[in-house]
Design a protein around this motif. Sequence first.
Motif, PDB file in Angstrom:
ATOM      1  N   GLY A 103       7.142   3.339   3.547  1.00  0.00           N
ATOM      2  CA  GLY A 103       8.544   2.594   3.825  1.00  0.00           C
ATOM      3  C   GLY A 103       9.435   1.481   4.693  1.00  0.00           C
ATOM      4  N   SER A 104       7.887   1.457   5.463  1.00  0.00           N
ATOM      5  CA  SER A 104       7.921  -0.070   6.380  1.00  0.00           C
ATOM      6  C   SER A 104       7.810  -1.081   5.790  1.00  0.00           C
ATOM      7  CB  SER A 104       7.139  -0.263   8.235  1.00  0.00           C
ATOM      8  OG  SER A 104       6.027   0.285   7.814  1.00  0.00           O
ATOM      9  N   ILE A 105       6.435  -0.966   5.035  1.00  0.00           N
ATOM     10  CA  ILE A 105       5.522  -1.817   3.839  1.00  0.00           C
ATOM     11  C   ILE A 105       7.279  -2.284   3.146  1.00  0.00           C
ATOM     12  CG2 ILE A 105       3.664  -2.229   2.728  1.00  0.00           C
ATOM     13  CD1 ILE A 105       2.271  -1.022   3.373  1.00  0.00           C
ATOM     14  N   GLN A 106       7.385  -1.378   2.095  1.00  0.00           N
ATOM     15  CA  GLN A 106       8.482  -1.655   1.270  1.00  0.00           C
ATOM     16  C   GLN A 106       9.643  -2.510   2.283  1.00  0.00           C
ATOM     17  OE1 GLN A 106      10.845   1.063  -1.550  1.00  0.00           O
ATOM     18  NE2 GLN A 106      11.475   1.778   0.479  1.00  0.00           N
ATOM     19  N   ASN A 107       9.609  -2.053   3.105  1.00  0.00           N
ATOM     20  CA  ASN A 107      11.580  -2.584   3.925  1.00  0.00           C
ATOM     21  C   ASN A 107      10.886  -3.712   4.054  1.00  0.00           C
ATOM     22  OD1 ASN A 107      13.094  -0.134   3.625  1.00  0.00           O
ATOM     23  ND2 ASN A 107      12.926  -0.098   5.907  1.00  0.00           N
ATOM     24  N   THR A 108       9.681  -4.661   4.554  1.00  0.00           N
ATOM     25  CA  THR A 108       9.723  -5.411   4.596  1.00  0.00           C
ATOM     26  C   THR A 108       9.442  -6.705   3.369  1.00  0.00           C
ATOM     27  OG1 THR A 108       8.395  -4.978   6.888  1.00  0.00           O
ATOM     28  CG2 THR A 108       7.956  -7.175   6.097  1.00  0.00           C
ATOM     29  N   VAL A 109       7.973  -6.434   2.928  1.00  0.00           N
ATOM     30  CA  VAL A 109       8.101  -6.861   1.808  1.00  0.00           C
ATOM     31  C   VAL A 109       8.752  -7.919   0.745  1.00  0.00           C
ATOM     32  CG1 VAL A 109       6.550  -7.371  -0.134  1.00  0.00           C
ATOM     33  CG2 VAL A 109       5.413  -6.382   1.914  1.00  0.00           C
ATOM     34  N   THR A 110       9.957  -6.000   0.327  1.00  0.00           N
ATOM     35  CA  THR A 110      10.585  -6.171  -0.462  1.00  0.00           C
ATOM     36  C   THR A 110      12.044  -6.920   0.423  1.00  0.00           C
ATOM     37  OG1 THR A 110       9.859  -4.027  -1.465  1.00  0.00           O
ATOM     38  CG2 THR A 110      12.356  -4.468  -2.004  1.00  0.00           C
ATOM     39  N   ILE A 168       2.901  -5.771  10.307  1.00  0.00           N
ATOM     40  CA  ILE A 168       2.909  -5.844   9.344  1.00  0.00           C
ATOM     41  C   ILE A 168       3.841  -6.938   8.501  1.00  0.00           C
ATOM     42  CG2 ILE A 168       3.666  -4.580   7.037  1.00  0.00           C
ATOM     43  CD1 ILE A 168       3.756  -1.453   7.791  1.00  0.00           C
ATOM     44  N   GLY A 169       5.172  -6.822   9.314  1.00  0.00           N
ATOM     45  CA  GLY A 169       6.063  -8.518   8.423  1.00  0.00           C
ATOM     46  C   GLY A 169       5.301  -9.567   9.299  1.00  0.00           C
ATOM     47  N   LYS A 170       3.909  -9.931  10.043  1.00  0.00           N
ATOM     48  CA  LYS A 170       3.642 -10.722  10.646  1.00  0.00           C
ATOM     49  C   LYS A 170       1.770 -10.730   9.542  1.00  0.00           C
ATOM     50  CE  LYS A 170       5.213 -12.459  14.305  1.00  0.00           C
ATOM     51  NZ  LYS A 170       6.060 -13.765  14.506  1.00  0.00           N
ATOM     52  N   PHE A 171       1.627  -9.330   9.412  1.00  0.00           N
ATOM     53  CA  PHE A 171       0.176  -9.860   8.424  1.00  0.00           C
ATOM     54  C   PHE A 171       1.304 -10.053   6.674  1.00  0.00           C
ATOM     55  CE2 PHE A 171      -1.335  -7.545   4.773  1.00  0.00           C
ATOM     56  CZ  PHE A 171      -2.691  -7.520   4.521  1.00  0.00           C
ATOM     57  N   ILE A 172       2.624  -9.777   6.018  1.00  0.00           N
ATOM     58  CA  ILE A 172       2.704 -10.761   5.058  1.00  0.00           C
ATOM     59  C   ILE A 172       3.358 -11.738   4.752  1.00  0.00           C
ATOM     60  CG2 ILE A 172       4.953 -10.149   3.765  1.00  0.00           C
ATOM     61  CD1 ILE A 172       4.637  -6.698   4.107  1.00  0.00           C
ATOM     62  N   ASP A 173       3.294 -12.040   6.350  1.00  0.00           N
ATOM     63  CA  ASP A 173       3.946 -13.350   6.188  1.00  0.00           C
ATOM     64  C   ASP A 173       2.583 -14.424   6.078  1.00  0.00           C
ATOM     65  OD1 ASP A 173       6.277 -13.405   6.716  1.00  0.00           O
ATOM     66  OD2 ASP A 173       5.967 -14.126   9.102  1.00  0.00           O
ATOM     67  N   LYS A 174       1.754 -13.799   5.726  1.00  0.00           N
ATOM     68  CA  LYS A 174       0.285 -15.291   5.387  1.00  0.00           C
ATOM     69  C   LYS A 174      -0.401 -14.520   4.158  1.00  0.00           C
ATOM     70  CE  LYS A 174      -0.782 -15.099  10.487  1.00  0.00           C
ATOM     71  NZ  LYS A 174      -1.729 -14.235  11.191  1.00  0.00           N
ATOM     72  N   VAL A 175       0.155 -13.518   3.247  1.00  0.00           N
ATOM     73  CA  VAL A 175      -0.342 -12.894   2.083  1.00  0.00           C
ATOM     74  C   VAL A 175       0.467 -13.326   0.946  1.00  0.00           C
ATOM     75  CG1 VAL A 175      -2.269 -12.027   3.411  1.00  0.00           C
ATOM     76  CG2 VAL A 175      -0.404 -10.207   1.996  1.00  0.00           C
ATOM     77  N   ASN A 176       0.285 -13.242  -0.488  1.00  0.00           N
ATOM     78  CA  ASN A 176       0.614 -13.042  -1.283  1.00  0.00           C
ATOM     79  C   ASN A 176       1.529 -11.644  -1.647  1.00  0.00           C
ATOM     80  OD1 ASN A 176       1.373 -12.317  -4.199  1.00  0.00           O
ATOM     81  ND2 ASN A 176      -0.057 -13.134  -4.994  1.00  0.00           N
ATOM     82  N   ARG A 177       2.654 -11.710  -1.806  1.00  0.00           N
ATOM     83  CA  ARG A 177       3.798 -10.576  -1.570  1.00  0.00           C
ATOM     84  C   ARG A 177       2.755  -9.312  -3.106  1.00  0.00           C
ATOM     85  NH1 ARG A 177       8.781 -13.889   0.639  1.00  0.00           N
ATOM     86  NH2 ARG A 177       7.444 -14.177  -1.223  1.00  0.00           N
ATOM     87  N   VAL A 178       2.668  -9.715  -4.546  1.00  0.00           N
ATOM     88  CA  VAL A 178       3.332  -8.727  -5.053  1.00  0.00           C
ATOM     89  C   VAL A 178       2.003  -8.156  -5.254  1.00  0.00           C
ATOM     90  CG1 VAL A 178       2.671  -9.688  -7.998  1.00  0.00           C
ATOM     91  CG2 VAL A 178       3.685 -10.986  -6.554  1.00  0.00           C
ATOM     92  N   PRO A 179       1.085  -8.237  -5.164  1.00  0.00           N
ATOM     93  CA  PRO A 179      -0.409  -7.020  -5.024  1.00  0.00           C
ATOM     94  C   PRO A 179       0.181  -6.415  -4.182  1.00  0.00           C
ATOM     95  CG  PRO A 179      -1.815  -9.403  -5.238  1.00  0.00           C
ATOM     96  CD  PRO A 179       0.134  -9.752  -4.831  1.00  0.00           C
ATOM     97  N   ILE A 180       0.628  -6.824  -3.111  1.00  0.00           N
ATOM     98  CA  ILE A 180       1.326  -5.769  -2.032  1.00  0.00           C
ATOM     99  C   ILE A 180       2.706  -4.613  -2.609  1.00  0.00           C
ATOM    100  CG2 ILE A 180       1.859  -5.007   0.282  1.00  0.00           C
ATOM    101  CD1 ILE A 180       0.495  -8.097   0.838  1.00  0.00           C
ATOM    102  N   ILE A 181       2.987  -5.119  -2.888  1.00  0.00           N
ATOM    103  CA  ILE A 181       4.962  -4.992  -3.737  1.00  0.00           C
ATOM    104  C   ILE A 181       3.669  -3.432  -4.582  1.00  0.00           C
ATOM    105  CG2 ILE A 181       6.124  -4.887  -5.472  1.00  0.00           C
ATOM    106  CD1 ILE A 181       6.800  -7.668  -4.351  1.00  0.00           C
TER     107      ILE A 181
END
Length: 418
Positions: free
Chosen positions: A305-312, A258-271
Amino acid sequence: MDNKKLIAFRSLIIAAGATVAASFVGVYGVMIGATAAEMGWLQSSSNSLSNLGQILWGRISDRVGKRKPFLVSGSVILAVLWFLLPYSRTPVNLIVLYSLISIFSAMITVNWYSFIADNIISERGRFLTLINDIASAGTIVSLIAMVFILAKYPDDVVIPFSTAAASYVISAVTVFKFKESKSKSVMTRNLYKTLKNLKNNNAFYKYFRATNIQSFFWSMAWPMFPITIVSIMHFSLEIVAVLTISSTLTMLLTQYIIGKFIDKVNRVPIIFLNRIMLSGIPLMYAFFNILPLFILLEIYSGFIGSIQNTVTTSYTLDIVPQNNKAEYISILNGFNGMVYFFGALTGGYLLTLFLSIEPLKIALLLSYLIVFAGRFLSSFLFRGLIEENSGGRNNSVLSILFKPKGAGSPSGAVIHPR
């Protein structure tokens, strides 16, 4: 042994001991007869003191200029408190002891990340990822061992709590061997000035406001989770360990990807999407009624929770001012702590109110529906966040300090021992 190896070893020991033991505290409270209101006090006081204490201890240790004395003395005190915890016997004693554990855990946390910041310079981000993975692996292995041990000695909380005490004894010895460099201040000297200028940072202020509003509804469910686990589902400590393994293992397996994926996108919609998904956990607790569904709930909880930890964590560390990161994160944690206090307390008394007119299962259902509504509606506050282009996702050492609370732990949201 150099500092890096000692830090990794201590992280493993604490994860295998105190982190695992923390997942049984809320369940233990229900087992010894804590009411819904008392569970509210247990969750509110422990989590709020854990966050608020970081501001206090950060300033004290900055003035002393050394981290080792706090880490060693804190470890010794926590070892004693964890040893005494299974003998608390009454909810009031448990609340007092766990509040003390929260206060001294905050002392450990703020000095632990400060020590790493002062003494680990090269490849710090990679090193933090490594020790987090080591800690997660230690937690999972220890939980698996607890499944077999607790199957033989059911409902014996002395085992995990004594393990926590032992982990802090080993921690004190390990920390004593650290070679400490000269400490650098991590807090600004004028907290009032920082608070006054908070609104000037539009990206941070929007996130700060949204987080604190949702944190109220977020924390309302914490007293309800362990009551559901023990009083409705009648799960043993062995099953609680299995549930915790499900979420922890899922988080460990998915977080890197998830961390690798999030590095390439806008985080606000994911949050925003993540907050919507997280709001569904109270509904699952309300309507699930068999063990396989609760295991599925924990897998779901671990994934989001892993999305939350990584993105937030990444987003928060990027939107705070470069020269005030520790100060801003401590303010965020401190305000969250105050909101957690009133939220968990409100959740406990809300359930108490419904219990005066309905049986436990219906009272929990009504309470969970209110929590879901609050979480879901407040999620829309995150749509207005501002994405900051900071030139890279921040892997600051302060990610150790800033950790969002657990999504759906069967013991409720507990402190994360460091």
